[in-house]
Design a protein around this motif. Structure first.
Motif, PDB file in Angstrom:
ATOM      1  N   ARG A 104      -6.688   8.770  -0.001  1.00  0.00           N
ATOM      2  CA  ARG A 104      -8.064   9.055  -0.412  1.00  0.00           C
ATOM      3  C   ARG A 104      -9.064   8.632   0.662  1.00  0.00           C
ATOM      4  NH1 ARG A 104      -8.606  11.037  -5.438  1.00  0.00           N
ATOM      5  NH2 ARG A 104      -6.866  10.691  -6.880  1.00  0.00           N
ATOM      6  N   ALA A 105      -8.815   7.458   1.269  1.00  0.00           N
ATOM      7  CA  ALA A 105      -9.719   6.990   2.326  1.00  0.00           C
ATOM      8  C   ALA A 105      -9.714   7.968   3.490  1.00  0.00           C
ATOM      9  CB  ALA A 105      -9.285   5.601   2.795  1.00  0.00           C
ATOM     10  N   LYS A 106      -8.506   8.439   3.825  1.00  0.00           N
ATOM     11  CA  LYS A 106      -8.358   9.352   4.945  1.00  0.00           C
ATOM     12  C   LYS A 106      -9.079  10.670   4.660  1.00  0.00           C
ATOM     13  CE  LYS A 106      -4.724  10.691   8.076  1.00  0.00           C
ATOM     14  NZ  LYS A 106      -3.288  10.896   8.206  1.00  0.00           N
ATOM     15  N   ALA A 107      -9.079  11.046   3.374  1.00  0.00           N
ATOM     16  CA  ALA A 107      -9.749  12.287   2.995  1.00  0.00           C
ATOM     17  C   ALA A 107     -11.270  12.098   2.933  1.00  0.00           C
ATOM     18  CB  ALA A 107      -9.227  12.754   1.638  1.00  0.00           C
ATOM     19  N   GLY A 108     -11.729  10.897   3.249  1.00  0.00           N
ATOM     20  CA  GLY A 108     -13.173  10.690   3.337  1.00  0.00           C
ATOM     21  C   GLY A 108     -13.776  10.044   2.100  1.00  0.00           C
ATOM     22  N   GLU A 109     -12.954   9.666   1.127  1.00  0.00           N
ATOM     23  CA  GLU A 109     -13.513   9.014  -0.051  1.00  0.00           C
ATOM     24  C   GLU A 109     -13.792   7.540   0.262  1.00  0.00           C
ATOM     25  OE1 GLU A 109     -12.586  10.271  -4.135  1.00  0.00           O
ATOM     26  OE2 GLU A 109     -10.720  11.041  -3.263  1.00  0.00           O
ATOM     27  N   TYR A 110     -14.870   7.027  -0.354  1.00  0.00           N
ATOM     28  CA  TYR A 110     -15.353   5.671  -0.073  1.00  0.00           C
ATOM     29  C   TYR A 110     -14.646   4.699  -1.005  1.00  0.00           C
ATOM     30  CZ  TYR A 110     -19.129   2.178   0.701  1.00  0.00           C
ATOM     31  OH  TYR A 110     -19.874   1.070   1.023  1.00  0.00           O
ATOM     32  N   VAL A 111     -13.385   4.396  -0.704  1.00  0.00           N
ATOM     33  CA  VAL A 111     -12.584   3.592  -1.624  1.00  0.00           C
ATOM     34  C   VAL A 111     -12.472   2.110  -1.236  1.00  0.00           C
ATOM     35  CG1 VAL A 111     -11.230   5.489  -2.583  1.00  0.00           C
ATOM     36  CG2 VAL A 111     -10.473   4.377  -0.478  1.00  0.00           C
ATOM     37  N   TYR A 112     -12.730   1.787   0.056  1.00  0.00           N
ATOM     38  CA  TYR A 112     -12.755   0.388   0.492  1.00  0.00           C
ATOM     39  C   TYR A 112     -14.084   0.148   1.198  1.00  0.00           C
ATOM     40  CZ  TYR A 112      -8.025  -1.233  -0.567  1.00  0.00           C
ATOM     41  OH  TYR A 112      -6.887  -1.654  -1.217  1.00  0.00           O
ATOM     42  N   ARG A 170      -4.688  -4.194   2.028  1.00  0.00           N
ATOM     43  CA  ARG A 170      -5.866  -4.739   2.701  1.00  0.00           C
ATOM     44  C   ARG A 170      -6.573  -3.602   3.417  1.00  0.00           C
ATOM     45  NH1 ARG A 170      -2.372  -7.635   6.772  1.00  0.00           N
ATOM     46  NH2 ARG A 170      -1.558  -5.530   6.544  1.00  0.00           N
ATOM     47  N   SER A 171      -7.748  -3.881   4.005  1.00  0.00           N
ATOM     48  CA  SER A 171      -8.421  -2.860   4.813  1.00  0.00           C
ATOM     49  C   SER A 171      -7.467  -2.331   5.862  1.00  0.00           C
ATOM     50  CB  SER A 171      -9.644  -3.436   5.519  1.00  0.00           C
ATOM     51  OG  SER A 171     -10.355  -4.274   4.673  1.00  0.00           O
ATOM     52  N   ALA A 172      -6.666  -3.260   6.450  1.00  0.00           N
ATOM     53  CA  ALA A 172      -5.756  -2.842   7.512  1.00  0.00           C
ATOM     54  C   ALA A 172      -4.685  -1.884   7.000  1.00  0.00           C
ATOM     55  CB  ALA A 172      -5.095  -4.070   8.135  1.00  0.00           C
ATOM     56  N   ASP A 173      -4.424  -1.899   5.690  1.00  0.00           N
ATOM     57  CA  ASP A 173      -3.403  -1.010   5.127  1.00  0.00           C
ATOM     58  C   ASP A 173      -3.988   0.329   4.710  1.00  0.00           C
ATOM     59  OD1 ASP A 173      -1.451  -3.108   5.221  1.00  0.00           O
ATOM     60  OD2 ASP A 173      -2.427  -3.975   3.456  1.00  0.00           O
ATOM     61  N   VAL A 174      -5.286   0.342   4.427  1.00  0.00           N
ATOM     62  CA  VAL A 174      -5.896   1.528   3.829  1.00  0.00           C
ATOM     63  C   VAL A 174      -6.822   2.247   4.808  1.00  0.00           C
ATOM     64  CG1 VAL A 174      -7.464   2.274   1.982  1.00  0.00           C
ATOM     65  CG2 VAL A 174      -5.671   0.591   1.504  1.00  0.00           C
ATOM     66  N   LEU A 175      -7.479   1.477   5.682  1.00  0.00           N
ATOM     67  CA  LEU A 175      -8.473   2.086   6.578  1.00  0.00           C
ATOM     68  C   LEU A 175      -7.998   2.159   8.028  1.00  0.00           C
ATOM     69  CD1 LEU A 175     -11.698   0.328   5.199  1.00  0.00           C
ATOM     70  CD2 LEU A 175     -10.738   2.536   4.547  1.00  0.00           C
ATOM     71  N   HIS A 176      -6.695   2.077   8.254  1.00  0.00           N
ATOM     72  CA  HIS A 176      -6.212   2.009   9.636  1.00  0.00           C
ATOM     73  C   HIS A 176      -6.439   3.302  10.409  1.00  0.00           C
ATOM     74  CE1 HIS A 176      -2.661   4.135   8.286  1.00  0.00           C
ATOM     75  NE2 HIS A 176      -2.454   3.195   7.362  1.00  0.00           N
ATOM     76  N   HIS A 177      -6.759   4.377   9.692  1.00  0.00           N
ATOM     77  CA  HIS A 177      -7.057   5.623  10.412  1.00  0.00           C
ATOM     78  C   HIS A 177      -8.358   5.516  11.210  1.00  0.00           C
ATOM     79  CE1 HIS A 177      -8.973   5.712   6.480  1.00  0.00           C
ATOM     80  NE2 HIS A 177      -9.907   6.466   7.028  1.00  0.00           N
ATOM     81  N   THR A 178      -9.170   4.463  10.974  1.00  0.00           N
ATOM     82  CA  THR A 178     -10.394   4.292  11.769  1.00  0.00           C
ATOM     83  C   THR A 178     -10.109   3.531  13.061  1.00  0.00           C
ATOM     84  OG1 THR A 178     -11.000   2.182  10.741  1.00  0.00           O
ATOM     85  CG2 THR A 178     -11.788   4.182   9.657  1.00  0.00           C
ATOM     86  N   LEU A 179      -8.889   3.054  13.228  1.00  0.00           N
ATOM     87  CA  LEU A 179      -8.514   2.322  14.438  1.00  0.00           C
ATOM     88  C   LEU A 179      -7.921   3.293  15.447  1.00  0.00           C
ATOM     89  CD1 LEU A 179      -6.901  -0.829  12.782  1.00  0.00           C
ATOM     90  CD2 LEU A 179      -9.157  -0.638  13.846  1.00  0.00           C
ATOM     91  N   PRO A 180      -7.777   2.872  16.711  1.00  0.00           N
ATOM     92  CA  PRO A 180      -7.163   3.767  17.699  1.00  0.00           C
ATOM     93  C   PRO A 180      -5.798   4.275  17.203  1.00  0.00           C
ATOM     94  CG  PRO A 180      -7.962   1.777  18.757  1.00  0.00           C
ATOM     95  CD  PRO A 180      -8.201   1.607  17.284  1.00  0.00           C
ATOM     96  N   ASP A 181      -5.469   5.504  17.571  1.00  0.00           N
ATOM     97  CA  ASP A 181      -4.241   6.128  17.073  1.00  0.00           C
ATOM     98  C   ASP A 181      -2.989   5.297  17.326  1.00  0.00           C
ATOM     99  OD1 ASP A 181      -5.463   8.234  15.954  1.00  0.00           O
ATOM    100  OD2 ASP A 181      -5.231   9.584  17.683  1.00  0.00           O
ATOM    101  N   TYR A 182      -2.891   4.736  18.546  1.00  0.00           N
ATOM    102  CA  TYR A 182      -1.666   4.003  18.872  1.00  0.00           C
ATOM    103  C   TYR A 182      -1.515   2.779  17.991  1.00  0.00           C
ATOM    104  CZ  TYR A 182      -4.740   0.782  21.300  1.00  0.00           C
ATOM    105  OH  TYR A 182      -5.730  -0.109  21.591  1.00  0.00           O
TER     106      TYR A 182
END
Lengths: 468, 409
Positions: B212-220, B166-178
């Protein structure tokens, strides 16, 4: 219907306001009576007939009590007692019958069937009002109301019908005959209404949403559990006092003046003090119509303790047909007895903040007994607060998120629980009338506006008093 | 309580009323203006509510709006009429979209970091908040899927089970670190355990896509719960590789912007209508219109993979193979004999179809809607391979996969 709803604010209330103010002064009680019945019947239309029956019974018995109270005290007393019995029987049937059934089942194992009727909303509030009428007439504190609509208006008056404050008959007797309407009074009412709406929709609901999520999660953490019960503590206060403010404000707009129901309870320095500030109209009612008639403190120490026990048992039971409410009432009985015997003197000697913290902790734990109708669920939550029960640890990511995302709200809740904002307002208002008036007006309209946004997109807007 | 003092609060209320009533001419004017504004707010909205025409559907929220309930005495008496009126008022309230936006803005201004259960990540990334794991659904679903996969293997149909995040599994680097991936990890660990107990090998698409998402690719998508077409490409690459096929290189596709105004489902829930839309792409390749997509449910079909009529609607993601249907086939025109793949899927698989269809004829079944035996399709269509491609949400939110057991001998 509840005040904090779109159908009240934009369907019912505009129509009522319009009707009320186009009605000639003499007939305004009729307008209020009829519109209040519609307010009452909104959710359960058939109970309008129950309401009319209650009004008619109390109207008749009140009349009889008034008729005989000077010539034949005994007879007047008999009528009063009959009225009390009938009112309590109705309350008992609709509210407590199933508690009796469950209790008998639990104690004896005999299975009885439940009485399948919904609880008439506000029944505990209006029954107590109706009782105060008959008793006030008997005690010569007020005259019998011969005008049926005026009496009906008193019982059903929509501002305080479903969540209080409990208005004693003698306090509004005069207002039912004549009240003053003015632009200034109306404006003042709108301000109080705005304050109440803000408390309920913006503060209580926000706090309650966090509490609901934490208390319903299958697992949580120590830190989240504490945040949860703190949020509930604020929810119940702002919800309840918000309703009272809305009632007082709506009343003011229509020329009534009701007494205050809350006075910064979380500023209390003892449990005794807390109960002078919390739901004042209920404590007053119990004092005047139960404690004092039982003899109060005039019949010796033993009798006084019994009287207090009775009052707190009933206060607990009044809040809902479940034993946890009684436990909650008795919890306060014990605390108040302790304070009476030695604790108050000790608290007086301690620094104020110690007494304050003691009171807050006591009250917070009280809410645990109050909010969980299932005692074991309450105990499990308590255990969770200390690392047992459902706790998976001290804190986790969700807990950190909940705490950090609640900080601003918490600060607002704390400040709004103190008298300082209002004190500041008084000072400023006395000094700079016009600017303060203008700023307050803008603020009130802003509160309505934002509250409206929360009502339109409401994810959480509960009515907490359906058990009362 | 017998010694209660004269209530201080009543004295204070009286004092306030005295102050409020005690103003001069100016005060009277201000009070009048205040009351008029209040009444105007009340009456104007009440009148607008009745005067404005009712909407049937909210594009912003992606939901049907409640209409004026029919009045009957019975419905009045049982309370359902007034309950419906409450819903009707909320749904048809004048300026509803605007007020929803005001509420979302207030929540964020209060530092809440979420609204309506949606977390606000960096750069306008919207992530549904989910912190509980429904282990029971996981276990029921995975054991049914394992039973079905075994049955396929026993019928000479090799089976692959791939699970996307889910977004929460792939894009979680956009959430606060903790906050990070704590809940995501918990869920995937639970899934791995349940899969191990069911003896079911799973191809996890979470970590590669997250990298890939973390590397800046637009995957989700930022505003929707699905992966983008690029994400679907990477997902398909992993799946096809596992099946022994080689996906066409990324550079061989012509990337066409299908829509630069895609507002997804998470955006609708979050209420924050100021968040910028996503861009939706089609990866075109030579001959990609020489395919036929047939929606077996209603017998309709169209050329290629895209039902572009959805691009003018809110639900643009449904332009991939025409959205959710029970049974869909995708075949290459010209009668070339190609292996047939049975694709058991949720909506995540829709955007992988253009990539999978280059290797297989596809029988696409959504068991949430397909009420007959899925196993029977294997013989009916002469299936050569089976792929189950689900988002992990489909394994936890309901136990629908147990339907796969129907018809297994």
């Amino acid at each position: 219907m509840v005040f904090s709803s779109l159908e009240f604010m934009f369907l019912y209330f505009p129509v009522v306001l319009l009707l009320y103010f186009v009605t000639p002064l003499k007939w305004r009680n009729v307008t209020l009576f009829v519109t209040s019945l519609i307010f009452y019947g909104w959710g359960e239309p058939l109970y309008v007939f129950l309401m009319l029956a209650t009004i008619t019974v109390d109207y008749f018995f009140g009349w009889m009590v008034g008729k005989y109270r000077e010539s034949n005290r005994k007879r007047a007393r008999a009528y009063m007692v009959a009225a009390i019995v009938i009112n309590l029987a109705i309350l008992g049937f609709f509210k407590y019958a199933n508690l009796v059934v469950d209790t008998i089942t639990a104690l004896t194992g005999v299975t009885l069937t439940h009485i399948d009727v919904p609880l008439p909303v506000g029944i505990s509030f209006y029954t107590f009002q109706a009782l105060s009428y008959v008793i006030d007439v008997y005690r010569m504190d007020a005259n019998a109301q011969k005008n049926y609509t005026a009496f009906g208006t008193y019982v059903t008056l929509f501002p305080q019908l479903i969540a209080g404050p409990i208005v004693r008959y003698k306090d509004v007797d005069d207002q039912l005959r004549s009240r003053t309407h003015s632009m200034e009074r109306f404006a003042s009412g709108v301000r109080t209404l705005a304050a109440g709406m803000g408390k309920k929709v913006l503060l209580a609901n926000a706090a309650g949403e966090i509490w609901a999520r934490i208390s319903e999660a299958p697992e949580t953490t120590v830190a989240a559990a504490w945040l949860g019960i703190i949020m509930y503590t604020f929810q119940i206060y702002f919800d309840f006092s918000g309703y009272s403010d809305m009632a007082i404000g709506l009343g003011k707009m229509m020329g009534f003046s009701f007494r205050e129901n809350f006075y910064y309870p979380y500023m209390a320095n003892s449990v005794t003090d807390f109960w002078r500030r919390w739901h004042i109209s209920l404590s007053t009612w119990f004092r005047e119509y139960v404690y004092i008639p039982l003899g109060g403190n005039r019949k010796g120490r033993g009798r006084q303790i019994f009287n207090l026990l009775a009052v707190w048992f009933l206060t607990g039971l009044w809040h809902g047909a479940s034993w946890n409410f009684v436990t909650w009432g008795l919890y306060y009985f014990v605390l108040l007895m302790l304070e009476k015997t030695f604790l108050l003197k000790l608290l007086d000697k301690l620094p104020k903040f110690v007494a304050h913290i003691y009171t807050l902790i006591t009250v917070v734990f009280g809410w645990l007994l109050f909010v969980f109708t299932d005692f074991s669920a309450g105990m499990r939550y308590l255990a969770t607060m200390f690392g047992f029960g459902r706790a998976t640890g001290f804190i986790d990511a969700g807990g950190v998120f909940d705490w950090t995302s609640s900080l601003i709200l918490l600060a607002i809740l704390i400040i709004a629980s103190t008298p300082y904002p209002k004190k500041l307002l008084y000072k400023l208002w006395e000094k700079y009338d016009a600017p303060v008036r203008a700023v307050t007006a803008v603020l009130c309209l802003a509160v309505f506006f934002i509250a409206l946004a929360y009502l339109v997109n409401s994810s959480y807007n509960p009515f907490l008093y359906y058990r009362f | 309580m017998a010694d209660m003092k004269t209530p201080e609060c009543d004295r204070e209320a009286a004092r306030l009323l005295t102050i409020q009533m005690g103003g001069g001419k100016k005060a009277q004017f201000l009070d009048r203006a205040f009351v008029i504004l209040f009444a105007a707010l009340l009456f104007a909205l009440a009148i607008l509510f009745w005067a404005l025409p009712d909407r049937t559907f909210s594009e912003t929220e992606n939901k049907d709006l409640t209409q004026l309930p029919p009045f009957t005495v019975k419905r009045l008496i049982d309370g359902s009429y007034t309950a419906d009126i409450a819903e009707y008022m909320a749904d048809q309230f004048p300026g509803r979209d605007f007020f929803i936006r005001v509420k979302a803005a207030s929540e964020l201004a209060l530092g809440k970091g979420s609204n309506n259960g949606v977390l606000f990540g960096e750069d306008g990334t919207l992530i549904p908040r989910s912190e509980t794991v429904n282990t029971e659904n996981l276990r029921d679903n995975l054991s049914a899927i394992a039973a079905f996969a075994d049955w396929c293997e026993n019928h000479g149909v090799p089976a692959t089970v791939a699970i996307s995040g889910r977004s929460a599994d792939v894009l979680h680097h956009t959430l606060p670190d903790y906050y990070g991936s704590a809940y995501s990890d918990a869920l995937w660990t639970a899934m791995d355990e349940a899969a191990a107990d069911a003896d079911l090998p799973i191809l996890s698409l979470r970590d590669p896509l997250h990298e890939r998402a973390k590397a800046g690719e637009y995957v989700y998508y930022r505003t929707d719960h699905h992966w983008t077409t690029l994400g679907a490409y990477y997902g398909s690459e992993i799946i096809l590789t596992e099946m022994g096929e080689t996906i066409a290189p990324l550079a061989s596709y012509t990337r066409e912007t299908a829509s630069d105004a895609f507002f997804g489902t998470t955006w609708s829930t979050a209420g924050a209508s100021w968040i910028a839309p996503d861009t939706m792409e089609y990866f075109r390749f030579a001959g990609d219109t020489d395919f036929t997509t047939t929606i077996v449910d209603n017998g309709t079909s169209f050329a290629g993979f895209y039902d572009t009529s959805y691009l003018t609607k809110k639900d643009k993601y449904s332009s991939f193979i025409g959205g959710n249907n029970a049974l869909v086939t995708v075949t290459k025109n010209g009668g070339e004999d190609r292996p047939t793949l049975l694709l058991i899927k949720d909506s995540f698989a829709h955007s992988t179809v253009p990539f999978l269809a280059q290797h297989f004829d596809l029988i696409i079944v959504d068991i949430r809607y397909y009420k007959k035996s899925t196993a029977a399709l294997v013989d009916e269509y002469g299936v050569d391979r089976m792929l189950l491609l689900y988002n992990i949400d489909s394994l936890t939110s309901s136990a629908s996969s147990v339907l796969l057991r129907a018809g297994l001998q």
